[in-house]
Design an enzyme around this catalytic site. Structure first.
Site, PDB file in Angstrom:
ATOM      1  N   LYS A  60       0.825  -1.212   0.000  1.00 34.79           N
ATOM      2  CA  LYS A  60       0.000   0.000   0.000  1.00 34.79           C
ATOM      3  C   LYS A  60       0.862   1.267   0.000  1.00 34.79           C
ATOM      4  O   LYS A  60       0.433   2.310  -0.488  1.00 34.79           O
ATOM      5  CB  LYS A  60      -0.975  -0.031   1.167  1.00 34.79           C
TER       6      LYS A  60
HETATM    7  C1  PLP Z   1      -4.423  -4.684   1.202  1.00 31.29           C
HETATM    8  C2  PLP Z   1      -3.669  -5.951   1.071  1.00 31.29           C
HETATM    9  C3  PLP Z   1      -4.041  -6.963   0.145  1.00 31.29           C
HETATM   10  C4  PLP Z   1      -5.281  -6.841  -0.710  1.00 31.29           C
HETATM   11  O1  PLP Z   1      -5.153  -5.888  -1.749  1.00 31.29           O
HETATM   12  P1  PLP Z   1      -6.413  -5.389  -2.581  1.00 31.29           P
HETATM   13  O2  PLP Z   1      -5.927  -4.267  -3.416  1.00 31.29           O
HETATM   14  O3  PLP Z   1      -7.420  -4.937  -1.539  1.00 31.29           O
HETATM   15  O4  PLP Z   1      -6.940  -6.536  -3.368  1.00 31.29           O
HETATM   16  C5  PLP Z   1      -3.229  -8.076   0.032  1.00 31.29           C
HETATM   17  N1  PLP Z   1      -2.126  -8.244   0.813  1.00 31.29           N
HETATM   18  C6  PLP Z   1      -1.750  -7.306   1.721  1.00 31.29           C
HETATM   19  C7  PLP Z   1      -0.560  -7.560   2.560  1.00 31.29           C
HETATM   20  C8  PLP Z   1      -2.503  -6.138   1.893  1.00 31.29           C
HETATM   21  O5  PLP Z   1      -2.126  -5.211   2.798  1.00 31.29           O
END
Ligand code: PLP
Length: 464
Positions: free
Chosen positions: A112
């Site tokens: 993120k």
């Molecule tokens: C947020 C997250 C996901 C999921 O990603 P999306 O974009 O919501 O599909 C997967 N793995 C981790 C470690 C995350 O923080």
């Protein structure tokens, strides 16, 4: 670039308004009016660029007309300057077919950061140009909160309020949020669940006076700017293993469908992708959809990969919009059905269009531990439980073995030390910049699950 809503009835907006708005006024999500195109020569020319430079090439058409368009390369250089690996998103080869794209070298150790670090700088630039200020309010079950806090901590004229459920996040996740010492960062521990936190945030957005007085804005993955920034690492990783001359497959551990939709966006821009493999844990609504054509809501139960414990994937709406030939009325009907009955069925032609590009695979907790142990045994590497779900999905999808598989490694193993320990007997160490996380002072305010109390807190703390 102009942006349209997936439900077809919200104003068409430019990038800056889409960045600040988040959700469209008709309840839909914004998508670009057209997909910028990269020719084979354009994609070949990406090879060898450093990450921020490549990022500027990919994002430039999306921010055309924005107040930040001119400064985009400098903004991106700044956004990625704090990452702990000089490659930003290094590739690691596990065997002849499997590569990991490590997306955990940002400040909070999850993918993120790759978008939110950029979005924080973009917020600051756009509100400065408009002479205004803004208030970010968000609920988190773990990764989003810390990534949003790190993205906004040093930004002028932005306050960030993150609600987490008291006692219900992991200790690493909580400390990553509560040990940030900045006057514009406000952590609130709500006596309740993640859903209670989310309901409080929704209720604050529904309060028009509060929304306007404080210029409320959201940082969840319905914000187009986050998707846009994630498109970059699909091009970045594919060109390193032969694109555009050979197609690759991407395996993506998936929750809200934001990350894998960014991959789809890359393919619409010209990147040859053989398949997107969507990994789910036991909360497998997406895998069930790919298998049956029907999206059916069930309960959520906790798993070893908590960031994928989702009931509905909000960004799937963006894919439906494309599969239905950009028919906003059709998307609106499906979303209304979902709201009323917890279910919708996708018509044959759009469903076939989707399954031509996407396939889903699920993995339970026992399987997740087995994959973590197997990777450790074969290569010595530790992977986090989300990455394990993705890696398994890629291997189980039954693709032509001549197609290289890139699995997005979405979190650092030290972010989920208990799961990694249970699988491998090894407790992964936090990287040096976070080594003293457990000695740092925590700052947060416990509040009851009470909307008025939370609103009073927010109004009193905004640094006018
Ligand atoms: C947020 C997250 C996901 C999921 O990603 P999306 O974009 O919501 O599909 C997967 N793995 C981790 C470690 C995350 O923080």
């Amino acid at each position: 670039m102009r942006y349209v809503s997936t439900r077809g009835r919200a104003p068409v907006l430019g990038f800056d308004d889409v960045l600040l708005t988040g959700l469209a006024a008709d309840g839909g999500l914004y998508v670009p009016e057209t997909w910028p195109q990269l020719s084979t020569a354009d994609i070949t020319a990406l090879s060898g660029l450093d990450y921020p430079t490549l990022a500027a090439r990919i994002m430039a058409p999306f921010v055309a007309g924005s107040v930040l368009a001119q400064d985009l390369p400098a903004l991106l250089a700044k956004a990625y300057s704090g990452f702990s690996h000089t490659a930003v998103a290094p590739l690691v080869q596990l065997n002849a077919n499997d590569w990991l794209v490590e997306l955990f070298h940002g400040p909070t150790l999850a993918f993120k950061d790759y978008a939110l670090q950029v979005v924080g700088h973009m917020f600051e630039r756009v509100i400065a140009a408009r002479g205004t200020r803004m208030t970010i309010v968000g609920a988190t079950s773990g990764d989003t909160g810390s990534a949003a806090i790190e993205a906004c901590r040093a930004r002028a004229n932005i306050d960030v309020f993150i609600l987490h459920p008291a006692g219900r996040t992991s200790e690493v996740q909580r400390r990553q949020m509560t040990t940030v010492d900045a006057p514009n960062v406000h952590n609130v521990a709500i006596a309740g669940t993640f859903d209670d936190c989310q309901d409080l945030v929704k209720a604050m957005f529904a309060d028009t006076a509060l929304r306007q007085d404080l210029n409320l804005s959201a940082v969840n993955s319905i914000n187009w700017a986050r998707i846009m920034a994630q498109i970059v690492y699909y091009f970045w990783s594919a060109v390193q293993i032969g694109a555009p001359n050979r197609p690759v497959a991407f395996a993506v551990p998936t929750g809200n469908f934001g990350n894998v939709f960014a991959g789809y966006s890359a393919s619409r821009m010209g990147l040859p992708v053989a398949k997107f493999i969507v990994g789910s844990n036991r909360n497998d609504i997406l895998t069930r959809y790919f298998e049956t054509g029907s999206m059916t809501v069930e309960g959520v139960s906790p798993s070893l990969s908590p960031s994928m414990d989702i009931q509905v994937s909000s960004n799937f709406e963006r894919l439906l919009f494309e599969a239905y030939g950009r028919d906003g009325a059709a998307v609106t009907r499906l979303m209304d059905q979902l709201k009323q009955s917890g279910r919708y069925a996708v018509a044959d032609a759009p469903h076939h269009a989707i399954t031509a590009q996407f396939v889903g695979r699920r993995l339970d907790d026992a399987g997740t531990k087995a994959i973590m142990a197997a990777v450790h045994g074969a290569t010595g590497a530790l992977i986090d439980p989300h990455t394990a779900v993705g890696l398994h999905a890629g291997r189980a999808a039954g693709l032509d073995p001549a197609i290289p598989r890139l699995t997005l490694a979405t979190a650092h193993p030290a972010k989920f030390p208990d799961a990694v320990f249970a699988a491998t007997g090894i407790r992964p160490a936090l990287p040096p910049q976070l080594a003293d996380l457990f000695e740092r002072t925590e700052r947060f305010t416990p509040l009851a699950n009470d909307l008025d109390a939370v609103k009073r807190f927010v109004r009193a703390r905004v640094t006018a």
